[in-house]
Design an enzyme around this catalytic site. Structure first.
Site: not given
Length: 142
Positions: A63, A83, A90
């Site tokens: 982010e 955002g 992952h």
């Protein structure tokens, strides 16, 4: 280059002072023609109880990279970025060292931007892939 002129990593790191990025040790390292890179340590601040890099820390790095990269592409006197959505896959765990995130644009539009962030271990193994959608908003005129 897609980024604003006169941009340098020292400026980006200065912007991170006193917020979550600084707390987690995120440091911008490189500004390329079409990418922005930063590192984050895998230590007591970023690990989960099993001793692995916390998935949430990956998202903070992603982010941070995506939001800052988006902001570096706009006229900040007239607009700002927030955002809208972020996701992550992952892929491989990391226990120590540094991870490096590299943000590249998939779309830079007038009202939205989409950035892909790939995170790598020190051995250059892909550990996480994230995508963030950014809204580009106009500042209110006073």
């Amino acid at each position: 280059m897609i980024f604003n002129e006169n941009l340098h990593v020292d400026l980006l790191n200065k912007l991170g002072e006193g917020n979550m990025g600084e707390h987690l040790g995120i440091r911008f390292t490189e500004i390329g023609e079409d990418y922005l890179a930063a590192t984050m340590p895998v230590d007591h601040r970023t690990k989960q109880p099993l001793g692995l890099l916390h998935g949430g820390a990956n998202l903070v790095l992603a982010e941070t990279l995506g939001s800052v990269a988006a902001t570096c592409c706009i006229d900040t006197d007239k607009q700002y970025c927030v955002g809208l959505e972020i996701n992550a896959n992952h892929i491989k765990s990391v226990r120590s060292g540094l991870v490096e995130g590299i943000a590249k644009p998939l779309h830079i539009g007038g009202k939205t931007q989409i950035w892909e962030i790939k995170i790598f271990s020190e051995t250059k193994e892909l550990t996480c892939v994230s995508r963030i959608t950014i809204a580009v908003l106009d500042k209110k005129q006073r």
